[in-house]
Structures are given as structure tokens and as C-alpha cells.
Design a protein around this motif. Sequence first.
Motif, short mmCIF file in Angstrom:
data_model
loop_
_atom_site.label_atom_id
_atom_site.label_comp_id
_atom_site.label_asym_id
_atom_site.label_seq_id
_atom_site.Cartn_x
_atom_site.Cartn_y
_atom_site.Cartn_z
N TYR A 94 14.69 17.10 -46.06
CA TYR A 94 15.66 16.02 -46.22
C TYR A 94 16.41 15.86 -44.91
N THR A 106 15.53 10.24 -45.28
CA THR A 106 14.23 10.77 -45.70
C THR A 106 14.54 11.86 -46.72
N GLY A 108 12.51 12.80 -49.71
CA GLY A 108 11.47 13.17 -50.65
C GLY A 108 10.72 12.02 -51.29
N TYR A 109 11.03 10.79 -50.93
CA TYR A 109 10.26 9.66 -51.43
C TYR A 109 9.10 9.41 -50.48
N SER A 110 8.15 8.58 -50.89
CA SER A 110 6.99 8.32 -50.04
C SER A 110 7.38 7.56 -48.77
N ASN A 111 8.43 6.76 -48.84
CA ASN A 111 8.91 6.02 -47.67
C ASN A 111 10.38 6.34 -47.44
N VAL A 113 14.30 5.68 -46.93
CA VAL A 113 15.21 4.68 -47.50
C VAL A 113 16.13 4.19 -46.39
N VAL A 151 21.11 7.48 -53.85
CA VAL A 151 19.72 7.43 -53.40
C VAL A 151 18.97 8.65 -53.92
N ARG A 152 19.58 9.81 -53.86
CA ARG A 152 18.98 11.04 -54.39
C ARG A 152 20.13 11.95 -54.81
#
Length: 178
Positions: A94, A106, A108-111, A113, A151-152
Amino acid sequence: MSRIGYKEIDLPSGVEISQDGNVVTVKGPKGTLSREISPLIKMTIDGNVVKFDRDADTNKLKMLHGTTRANVNNMVEGVVDGYKKVLKLVGVGYRAQLKGNKLILTVGYSNPVEMDKPEDVEINVPDNTTIELSSINKEHLGNFAAEVRAVRSPEPYKGKGIRYENEHIIRKEGKTGK
């Protein structure tokens, strides 16, 4: 009875407050803030002291009384000292970075944010896992910090996610295997 609404606001030196109809403007060393207040709440300025009063004692007016006083007090504190929030990114890989007017997360998503920076919020990324937000407007700062955290948001099992600096996450126990 609103106890907060009846408290006076003492203006520090270097702070000017003015009222034009229902719009209150506060000028200080860090900038200028304006806000519209309810016409049902009366604001009086006596030198360096600001007082608030209401016409009636209905529940709605009692709520507005305290809220209006708190909002104007936050404006005064903002133009004098400003506000700051620090967010921490916890998790493997992260990271956050600032490119121009975009905050790139960044998490943990594929792209990654990308988030646009609001006009009145300053963003500083001292290291990959820390985001420092500062502003003179407490409301805008809190809203943007909540958007970044959403976001997370931190999860209760490993504690991974974006959290406020001194936020305590209540951890849950995982499955118990036999």
C-alpha cells in the motif's frame, strides 16, 4: 437550552469578522472563510466578542443555535491556526503518491485510485505510507479525509487499509481451526 450557543467567541488579534445579511465572513492570517448562517439566529459583534441569540425556544432553533456558534468558532480557529489530519496506509504494497493535483493510492486494487485535490486542502506525502492533509476549512478537510479513508477502510481481521493516525481498529479473531 443550548449551552454551546450561548458561549461567546473571543476573537484573537489579527482576526476580523463581518456579517452581510446572512453571510458571515472571517478574515485572518491564514486566509478568508465565508459561510451562510440561518436568518433565525442573531449574531452580534461587540469589539472582539461575538455572541449568538435566538428568537424562540423550539427544538430546531436550539439545535441551530449551537451549530451556528460551533461553525463560526471553527472558522475563527481555521483562519488562525488551520486544521490538520494525518492518514496512515497499512498493508503490504500500500502506498500513496502525489502527482500534480492528483493523489494516487495503490491499495490492493487492480488499478491505482486517483483522487483530485480539492482547492482549499493541501496534501503532503512525506513517505509512501503517510498522507498529511491540512486546510483552514474544517468541514472540507474532514470530508476529503473521509473520502480518502473510504477508498480502503480498515478491515477488522488484519487491520489493513487507510486509517487516521491515532485511530484504534477493534480487531476480530479469525476462524478457529481444529
